[in-house]
Design a protein around this motif. Structure first.
Motif, PDB file in Angstrom:
ATOM      1  N   ALA A  42      58.347  55.081  36.440  1.00 54.70           N
ATOM      2  CA  ALA A  42      58.277  55.640  35.101  1.00 54.70           C
ATOM      3  C   ALA A  42      58.461  54.536  34.064  1.00 54.70           C
ATOM      4  CB  ALA A  42      59.363  56.697  34.931  1.00 54.70           C
ATOM      5  N   ASN A  43      57.651  54.586  33.030  1.00 55.72           N
ATOM      6  CA  ASN A  43      57.726  53.610  31.930  1.00 55.72           C
ATOM      7  C   ASN A  43      57.452  52.172  32.367  1.00 55.72           C
ATOM      8  OD1 ASN A  43      58.468  55.654  30.025  1.00 55.72           O
ATOM      9  ND2 ASN A  43      60.506  55.633  30.966  1.00 55.72           N
ATOM     10  N   ASP A  44      56.582  51.994  33.362  1.00 56.80           N
ATOM     11  CA  ASP A  44      56.267  50.639  33.828  1.00 56.80           C
ATOM     12  C   ASP A  44      55.235  49.942  32.953  1.00 56.80           C
ATOM     13  OD1 ASP A  44      53.790  51.739  34.552  1.00 56.80           O
ATOM     14  OD2 ASP A  44      54.248  51.771  36.682  1.00 56.80           O
ATOM     15  N   LEU A  45      54.697  50.641  31.965  1.00 49.61           N
ATOM     16  CA  LEU A  45      53.686  50.084  31.058  1.00 49.61           C
ATOM     17  C   LEU A  45      52.509  49.476  31.799  1.00 49.61           C
ATOM     18  CD1 LEU A  45      55.985  48.475  28.345  1.00 49.61           C
ATOM     19  CD2 LEU A  45      54.755  50.650  28.210  1.00 49.61           C
ATOM     20  N   GLY A  46      52.102  50.127  32.883  1.00 50.78           N
ATOM     21  CA  GLY A  46      50.894  49.720  33.587  1.00 50.78           C
ATOM     22  C   GLY A  46      51.060  48.631  34.622  1.00 50.78           C
ATOM     23  N   ALA A  47      52.267  48.189  34.874  1.00 52.67           N
ATOM     24  CA  ALA A  47      52.478  47.145  35.882  1.00 52.67           C
ATOM     25  C   ALA A  47      53.156  47.759  37.098  1.00 52.67           C
ATOM     26  CB  ALA A  47      53.329  46.022  35.318  1.00 52.67           C
TER      27      ALA A  47
ATOM     28  N   ARG B 141      49.336  30.969  38.328  1.00 50.29           N
ATOM     29  CA  ARG B 141      49.024  31.956  37.297  1.00 50.29           C
ATOM     30  C   ARG B 141      49.741  33.270  37.581  1.00 50.29           C
ATOM     31  NH1 ARG B 141      42.771  32.470  37.459  1.00 50.29           N
ATOM     32  NH2 ARG B 141      43.223  32.072  39.655  1.00 50.29           N
ATOM     33  N   LYS B 142      50.153  33.946  36.499  1.00 53.08           N
ATOM     34  CA  LYS B 142      50.838  35.227  36.638  1.00 53.08           C
ATOM     35  C   LYS B 142      49.819  36.337  36.861  1.00 53.08           C
ATOM     36  CE  LYS B 142      54.316  38.214  34.594  1.00 53.08           C
ATOM     37  NZ  LYS B 142      55.243  38.393  33.462  1.00 53.08           N
ATOM     38  N   ILE B 143      50.074  37.135  37.890  1.00 52.94           N
ATOM     39  CA  ILE B 143      49.218  38.275  38.203  1.00 52.94           C
ATOM     40  C   ILE B 143      50.002  39.561  37.944  1.00 52.94           C
ATOM     41  CG2 ILE B 143      49.823  38.243  40.658  1.00 52.94           C
ATOM     42  CD1 ILE B 143      46.874  39.080  41.194  1.00 52.94           C
ATOM     43  N   VAL B 144      49.349  40.490  37.272  1.00 57.85           N
ATOM     44  CA  VAL B 144      49.913  41.808  37.017  1.00 57.85           C
ATOM     45  C   VAL B 144      48.944  42.822  37.607  1.00 57.85           C
ATOM     46  CG1 VAL B 144      50.594  43.479  35.249  1.00 57.85           C
ATOM     47  CG2 VAL B 144      51.115  41.047  34.940  1.00 57.85           C
ATOM     48  N   VAL B 145      49.457  43.710  38.448  1.00 51.62           N
ATOM     49  CA  VAL B 145      48.607  44.632  39.192  1.00 51.62           C
ATOM     50  C   VAL B 145      48.939  46.076  38.831  1.00 51.62           C
ATOM     51  CG1 VAL B 145      47.803  45.316  41.490  1.00 51.62           C
ATOM     52  CG2 VAL B 145      48.684  42.983  41.122  1.00 51.62           C
ATOM     53  N   GLN B 146      47.894  46.829  38.538  1.00 55.31           N
ATOM     54  CA  GLN B 146      47.992  48.285  38.401  1.00 55.31           C
ATOM     55  C   GLN B 146      47.380  48.880  39.656  1.00 55.31           C
ATOM     56  OE1 GLN B 146      49.140  50.615  35.945  1.00 55.31           O
ATOM     57  NE2 GLN B 146      48.605  52.037  37.542  1.00 55.31           N
ATOM     58  N   CYS B 147      48.088  49.778  40.310  1.00 59.92           N
ATOM     59  CA  CYS B 147      47.615  50.424  41.534  1.00 59.92           C
ATOM     60  C   CYS B 147      47.367  51.899  41.270  1.00 59.92           C
ATOM     61  CB  CYS B 147      48.659  50.294  42.641  1.00 59.92           C
ATOM     62  SG  CYS B 147      49.113  48.604  43.064  1.00 59.92           S
ATOM     63  N   LYS B 148      46.226  52.395  41.742  1.00 58.20           N
ATOM     64  CA  LYS B 148      45.930  53.822  41.671  1.00 58.20           C
ATOM     65  C   LYS B 148      45.541  54.293  43.066  1.00 58.20           C
ATOM     66  CE  LYS B 148      46.438  54.911  37.346  1.00 58.20           C
ATOM     67  NZ  LYS B 148      47.714  55.495  36.993  1.00 58.20           N
ATOM     68  N   ARG B 149      46.372  55.172  43.613  1.00 60.40           N
ATOM     69  CA  ARG B 149      46.087  55.755  44.929  1.00 60.40           C
ATOM     70  C   ARG B 149      45.502  57.133  44.689  1.00 60.40           C
ATOM     71  NH1 ARG B 149      47.946  59.405  48.165  1.00 60.40           N
ATOM     72  NH2 ARG B 149      49.689  59.867  46.764  1.00 60.40           N
TER      73      ARG B 149
ATOM     74  N   PHE C  41      45.413  49.904  30.800  1.00 56.46           N
ATOM     75  CA  PHE C  41      45.907  48.712  31.491  1.00 56.46           C
ATOM     76  C   PHE C  41      45.611  47.458  30.674  1.00 56.46           C
ATOM     77  CE2 PHE C  41      45.178  45.467  34.956  1.00 56.46           C
ATOM     78  CZ  PHE C  41      46.523  45.248  35.217  1.00 56.46           C
ATOM     79  N   ASN C  42      44.425  47.388  30.120  1.00 54.96           N
ATOM     80  CA  ASN C  42      44.050  46.230  29.316  1.00 54.96           C
ATOM     81  C   ASN C  42      44.978  46.075  28.105  1.00 54.96           C
ATOM     82  OD1 ASN C  42      42.204  44.029  28.658  1.00 54.96           O
ATOM     83  ND2 ASN C  42      41.534  45.323  26.966  1.00 54.96           N
ATOM     84  N   GLY C  43      45.444  47.192  27.575  1.00 57.07           N
ATOM     85  CA  GLY C  43      46.303  47.152  26.407  1.00 57.07           C
ATOM     86  C   GLY C  43      47.697  46.623  26.673  1.00 57.07           C
ATOM     87  N   THR C  44      48.116  46.584  27.939  1.00 56.24           N
ATOM     88  CA  THR C  44      49.476  46.131  28.242  1.00 56.24           C
ATOM     89  C   THR C  44      49.557  44.926  29.172  1.00 56.24           C
ATOM     90  OG1 THR C  44      49.662  47.670  30.112  1.00 56.24           O
ATOM     91  CG2 THR C  44      50.443  48.442  27.954  1.00 56.24           C
ATOM     92  N   ALA C  45      48.550  44.721  29.999  1.00 62.78           N
ATOM     93  CA  ALA C  45      48.651  43.681  31.030  1.00 62.78           C
ATOM     94  C   ALA C  45      48.968  42.308  30.453  1.00 62.78           C
ATOM     95  CB  ALA C  45      47.368  43.622  31.852  1.00 62.78           C
ATOM     96  N   ARG C  46      48.234  41.913  29.437  1.00 66.04           N
ATOM     97  CA  ARG C  46      48.459  40.592  28.847  1.00 66.04           C
ATOM     98  C   ARG C  46      49.537  40.635  27.768  1.00 66.04           C
ATOM     99  NH1 ARG C  46      42.706  40.665  29.632  1.00 66.04           N
ATOM    100  NH2 ARG C  46      42.090  39.096  31.139  1.00 66.04           N
ATOM    101  N   SER C  47      49.443  41.615  26.855  1.00 63.69           N
ATOM    102  CA  SER C  47      50.352  41.629  25.706  1.00 63.69           C
ATOM    103  C   SER C  47      51.791  41.977  26.090  1.00 63.69           C
ATOM    104  CB  SER C  47      49.839  42.598  24.637  1.00 63.69           C
ATOM    105  OG  SER C  47      49.810  43.918  25.143  1.00 63.69           O
ATOM    106  N   GLU C  48      51.995  42.932  26.976  1.00 63.98           N
ATOM    107  CA  GLU C  48      53.353  43.330  27.367  1.00 63.98           C
ATOM    108  C   GLU C  48      53.903  42.516  28.534  1.00 63.98           C
ATOM    109  OE1 GLU C  48      55.560  45.619  26.188  1.00 63.98           O
ATOM    110  OE2 GLU C  48      54.226  46.115  24.519  1.00 63.98           O
ATOM    111  N   HIS C  49      53.022  42.180  29.490  1.00 64.09           N
ATOM    112  CA  HIS C  49      53.487  41.571  30.733  1.00 64.09           C
ATOM    113  C   HIS C  49      53.105  40.100  30.879  1.00 64.09           C
ATOM    114  CE1 HIS C  49      54.708  45.537  32.006  1.00 64.09           C
ATOM    115  NE2 HIS C  49      53.479  45.987  31.843  1.00 64.09           N
TER     116      HIS C  49
END
Length: 137
Positions: free
Chosen positions: A28-33, A43-51, A66-74
């Motif tokens: 909960a509240n992971d902001l897409g990570a 390089r830093k990798i941030v992964v969103q998983c959808k099962r 995901f695009n809105g948070t991957a770089r800016s938040e994480h």
């Protein structure tokens, strides 16, 4: 396999391929990570998983979030979206325009079978179809 197990499975594949500092952060509240770490080159990798069930698809709204948070938040250098199903044509086009890496159920099978994550990062997803296959390497 539940959502958490799927995230751990993806984290384990990252570790297998030489990623470091890999940790599952989804919830909960992971902001897409769901998974974060460092690629072998640092390089830093941030992964969103959808099962999702194989008959479902991931659409562009999921990728836009995901695009809105991957770089800016994480602080992702490489935003990676992994799904257990296909991506829509619109989602793949969005990913290509915004330099997001997408791994669908087919590519996930290749990754699981030993294809290195770094090889998947170099695919031209903007021109690929929903039934793309990797060329023998």
């Amino acid at each position: 396999m539940g959502d958490r197990e799927f995230e751990e499975y993806v984290a384990d594949l990252c570790r297998r391929d030489g990623c470091t500092e890999v940790r599952r952060v989804g919830g909960a509240n992971d902001l897409g990570a769901d998974v974060m770490g460092r690629l072998p080159d640092g390089r830093k990798i941030v992964v969103q998983c959808k099962r999702y069930a194989k008959h479902r698809t991931v659409g562009s709204p999921d990728l836009r979030k995901f695009n809105g948070t991957a770089r800016s938040e994480h602080g992702a250098d490489v935003p990676l979206f992994v799904a257990s199903c296909k991506f829509t044509k619109q989602a793949r086009a969005f990913a290509a325009r915004h330099d997001l890496v997408v791994v669908d159920v087919d590519l996930l099978g290749f990754w699981n079978s030993g294809t290195a994550l770094t090889a998947l990062l170099d695919l031209d997803i903007g021109r690929s179809g929903t039934n793309r296959r990797m060329a023998p390497g």
